[in-house]
Design an enzyme around this catalytic site. Structure first.
Site, PDB file in Angstrom:
ATOM      1  N   SER A 143       0.998  -1.160  -0.215  1.00  0.00           N
ATOM      2  CA  SER A 143      -0.152   0.080   0.143  1.00  0.00           C
ATOM      3  C   SER A 143       0.812   1.058  -0.182  1.00  0.00           C
ATOM      4  O   SER A 143       2.031   1.123   0.156  1.00  0.00           O
ATOM      5  CB  SER A 143      -0.756   0.077   1.418  1.00  0.00           C
ATOM      6  OG  SER A 143      -1.284   1.171   1.521  1.00  0.00           O
ATOM      7  N   TYR A 156      -2.120  -1.179  10.396  1.00  0.00           N
ATOM      8  CA  TYR A 156      -2.096  -1.324   8.960  1.00  0.00           C
ATOM      9  C   TYR A 156      -0.841  -0.848   8.532  1.00  0.00           C
ATOM     10  O   TYR A 156       0.042  -1.454   7.567  1.00  0.00           O
ATOM     11  CB  TYR A 156      -3.245  -0.652   8.435  1.00  0.00           C
ATOM     12  CG  TYR A 156      -3.569  -0.676   7.072  1.00  0.00           C
ATOM     13  CD1 TYR A 156      -4.153  -1.791   6.543  1.00  0.00           C
ATOM     14  CD2 TYR A 156      -2.961   0.084   6.010  1.00  0.00           C
ATOM     15  CE1 TYR A 156      -4.411  -2.121   5.188  1.00  0.00           C
ATOM     16  CE2 TYR A 156      -2.998   0.017   4.676  1.00  0.00           C
ATOM     17  CZ  TYR A 156      -3.875  -1.056   4.181  1.00  0.00           C
ATOM     18  OH  TYR A 156      -4.045  -1.235   2.988  1.00  0.00           O
TER      19      TYR A 156
HETATM   20  P1  NAD Z   1     -11.613  -6.366  -0.381  1.00  0.00           P
HETATM   21  O1  NAD Z   1     -11.933  -6.114   0.900  1.00  0.00           O
HETATM   22  O2  NAD Z   1     -12.287  -6.019  -1.549  1.00  0.00           O
HETATM   23  O3  NAD Z   1     -10.898  -7.902  -0.383  1.00  0.00           O
HETATM   24  C1  NAD Z   1     -10.233  -8.117   0.781  1.00  0.00           C
HETATM   25  C2  NAD Z   1     -10.154  -9.844   0.573  1.00  0.00           C
HETATM   26  O4  NAD Z   1      -9.598 -10.543   1.542  1.00  0.00           O
HETATM   27  C3  NAD Z   1     -11.522 -10.463   0.289  1.00  0.00           C
HETATM   28  O5  NAD Z   1     -11.475 -11.542  -0.548  1.00  0.00           O
HETATM   29  C4  NAD Z   1     -11.827 -11.024   1.692  1.00  0.00           C
HETATM   30  O6  NAD Z   1     -12.674 -12.245   1.654  1.00  0.00           O
HETATM   31  C5  NAD Z   1     -10.329 -11.607   2.148  1.00  0.00           C
HETATM   32  N1  NAD Z   1     -10.169 -11.732   3.501  1.00  0.00           N
HETATM   33  C6  NAD Z   1     -10.544 -11.016   4.535  1.00  0.00           C
HETATM   34  N2  NAD Z   1      -9.902 -11.423   5.756  1.00  0.00           N
HETATM   35  C7  NAD Z   1      -9.627 -12.877   5.414  1.00  0.00           C
HETATM   36  C8  NAD Z   1      -8.912 -13.861   6.057  1.00  0.00           C
HETATM   37  N3  NAD Z   1      -8.992 -13.649   7.569  1.00  0.00           N
HETATM   38  N4  NAD Z   1      -8.526 -14.748   5.346  1.00  0.00           N
HETATM   39  C9  NAD Z   1      -8.494 -14.869   4.273  1.00  0.00           C
HETATM   40  N5  NAD Z   1      -9.178 -13.823   3.481  1.00  0.00           N
HETATM   41  C10 NAD Z   1      -9.612 -12.841   4.158  1.00  0.00           C
HETATM   42  O7  NAD Z   1     -10.220  -5.391  -0.281  1.00  0.00           O
HETATM   43  P2  NAD Z   1      -9.175  -4.854  -1.435  1.00  0.00           P
HETATM   44  O8  NAD Z   1      -9.439  -3.396  -1.443  1.00  0.00           O
HETATM   45  O9  NAD Z   1      -9.482  -5.452  -2.696  1.00  0.00           O
HETATM   46  O10 NAD Z   1      -7.689  -5.027  -0.792  1.00  0.00           O
HETATM   47  C11 NAD Z   1      -6.793  -5.981  -0.855  1.00  0.00           C
HETATM   48  C12 NAD Z   1      -5.261  -5.649  -0.557  1.00  0.00           C
HETATM   49  O11 NAD Z   1      -5.122  -4.312  -1.196  1.00  0.00           O
HETATM   50  C13 NAD Z   1      -5.403  -5.514   0.949  1.00  0.00           C
HETATM   51  O12 NAD Z   1      -4.118  -6.106   1.290  1.00  0.00           O
HETATM   52  C14 NAD Z   1      -5.359  -4.002   1.030  1.00  0.00           C
HETATM   53  O13 NAD Z   1      -4.654  -3.698   2.293  1.00  0.00           O
HETATM   54  C15 NAD Z   1      -4.752  -3.602  -0.282  1.00  0.00           C
HETATM   55  N6  NAD Z   1      -4.844  -2.039  -0.650  1.00  0.00           N
HETATM   56  C16 NAD Z   1      -6.293  -1.636  -0.963  1.00  0.00           C
HETATM   57  C17 NAD Z   1      -6.466  -0.461  -1.348  1.00  0.00           C
HETATM   58  C18 NAD Z   1      -7.732   0.122  -1.579  1.00  0.00           C
HETATM   59  O14 NAD Z   1      -7.902   1.305  -1.734  1.00  0.00           O
HETATM   60  N7  NAD Z   1      -9.005  -0.629  -1.946  1.00  0.00           N
HETATM   61  C19 NAD Z   1      -5.224   0.546  -1.222  1.00  0.00           C
HETATM   62  C20 NAD Z   1      -3.810  -0.076  -1.049  1.00  0.00           C
HETATM   63  C21 NAD Z   1      -3.932  -1.257  -0.653  1.00  0.00           C
END
Ligand code: NAD
Length: 261
Positions: A143, A156
């Site tokens: 991130s 985080y």
């Molecule tokens: P999201 O919430 O859409 O997806 C998260 C996924 O993780 C889902 O499939 C969920 O079921 C799974 N998950 C949650 N808890 C879990 C567990 N205990 N065991 C197994 N799976 C689990 O989120 P996203 O926005 O697609 O984020 C994905 C990654 O990208 C994360 O690591 C997040 O920190 C990172 N990220 C997201 C953003 C953003 O703006 N969306 C920005 C930077 C980084």
């Protein structure tokens, strides 16, 4: 199809960035292992859509990655079903927001377990298979918070900084094994999770949708545009290409200029 006959395991791939990555790897011919939570019927629809659209095999591991044993079982399932794990993407993650002095101990433990330790346990389990195959790609969704902090996101930010250190270490250890280890660090990505926050913020702050997007969500992102899940997925696919074989130990930003400021 650059990933034909390879196996890609993407954690947290039942939605958002992980799902886009899994679909992108499948488009390149890889069999994929999905992981994450959701309604069983929705996950099954997602899984079968990948198989029929891209002509590959797709499996789902329900592993709760806050539990090391289940993380190991997820890697074992990939090996059992498809013979190996060639691409491992550590993507599952969660957020919790609170001042340090009020941050609940169990939330700290949970975020470190999912956003950092799960990547370690998945790598530990997958690396022997990659070494045996003589090729591997490990990618972690970090991130912008792996580079800069924001208040109230201590666990985080600590986990995201940590996954970069873990990846650099593994990259050095694996440098001669044709296994690369990198992080992708997105800024704000347009996912259902982000979209769902907008109506509440509009109400709470008395703002229009545009104001919420530009002045709240994209306040730190100079392009004033969300990154798309497909852009992140395209970078992950590139990292699996031959052209990227000398990119290792890197933390690649895709944040509309956020961390340049
Ligand atoms: P999201 O919430 O859409 O997806 C998260 C996924 O993780 C889902 O499939 C969920 O079921 C799974 N998950 C949650 N808890 C879990 C567990 N205990 N065991 C197994 N799976 C689990 O989120 P996203 O926005 O697609 O984020 C994905 C990654 O990208 C994360 O690591 C997040 O920190 C990172 N990220 C997201 C953003 C953003 O703006 N969306 C920005 C930077 C980084």
């Amino acid at each position: 199809m650059s990933l034909a006959s390879k196996t890609a395991l993407v954690t947290g791939s039942t939605s958002g960035i992980g799902l886009a990555m899994a679909r992108a790897f499948a488009k390149e011919g890889a069999n994929v292992v999905l992981n994450g939570f959701g309604k069983p019927e929705d996950i099954e629809t997602t899984r079968t859509a990948i198989e029929s659209e891209f002509g590959v095999k797709a499996a789902h591991s329900p592993a709760d990655l806050t539990k090391p044993d289940e993380t190991e079982a997820m890697v074992a399932l990939a090996v059992e079903r498809f013979g190996s794990v060639d691409v491992l993407v550590n993507n599952a993650g969660m957020q919790f927001v609170s001042p340090v002095e009020e941050f609940p101990r169990e939330k700290w433990d949970l975020i470190i377990a999912l956003n950092l330790s799960a990547a370690f346990f998945a790598m530990k389990a997958a690396i022997p298979h990659m070494k045996k195959a003589g090729w591997g790609r490990i990618i972690s969704t970090a991130s912008a918070h792996s580079i800069v902090a924001s208040p109230f996101k201590s666990a985080y930010v600590a986990a995201k900084h940590g996954i970069v250190g873990l990846s650099k270490t593994a990259a050095l250890e694996l440098a001669k094994d044709k296994i690369t280890v990198n992080c992708i660090s997105p800024g704000y990505v347009w996912t259902p999770l982000v979209e769902a926050q907008i109506p509440d913020t509009m109400k709470a702050r008395g703002m229009t949708k545009e104001q919420v997007m530009n002045d709240v969500l994209l306040a730190a992102q100079p392009t004033k545009e969300f990154v798309t899940v497909d852009q992140v997925a395209a970078l992950a696919v590139f990292l699996c290409s031959d052209a990227a074989s000398n990119i290792t130990g890197a933390n690649l930003s895709m944040d509309g200029g956020w961390t340049a400021a």
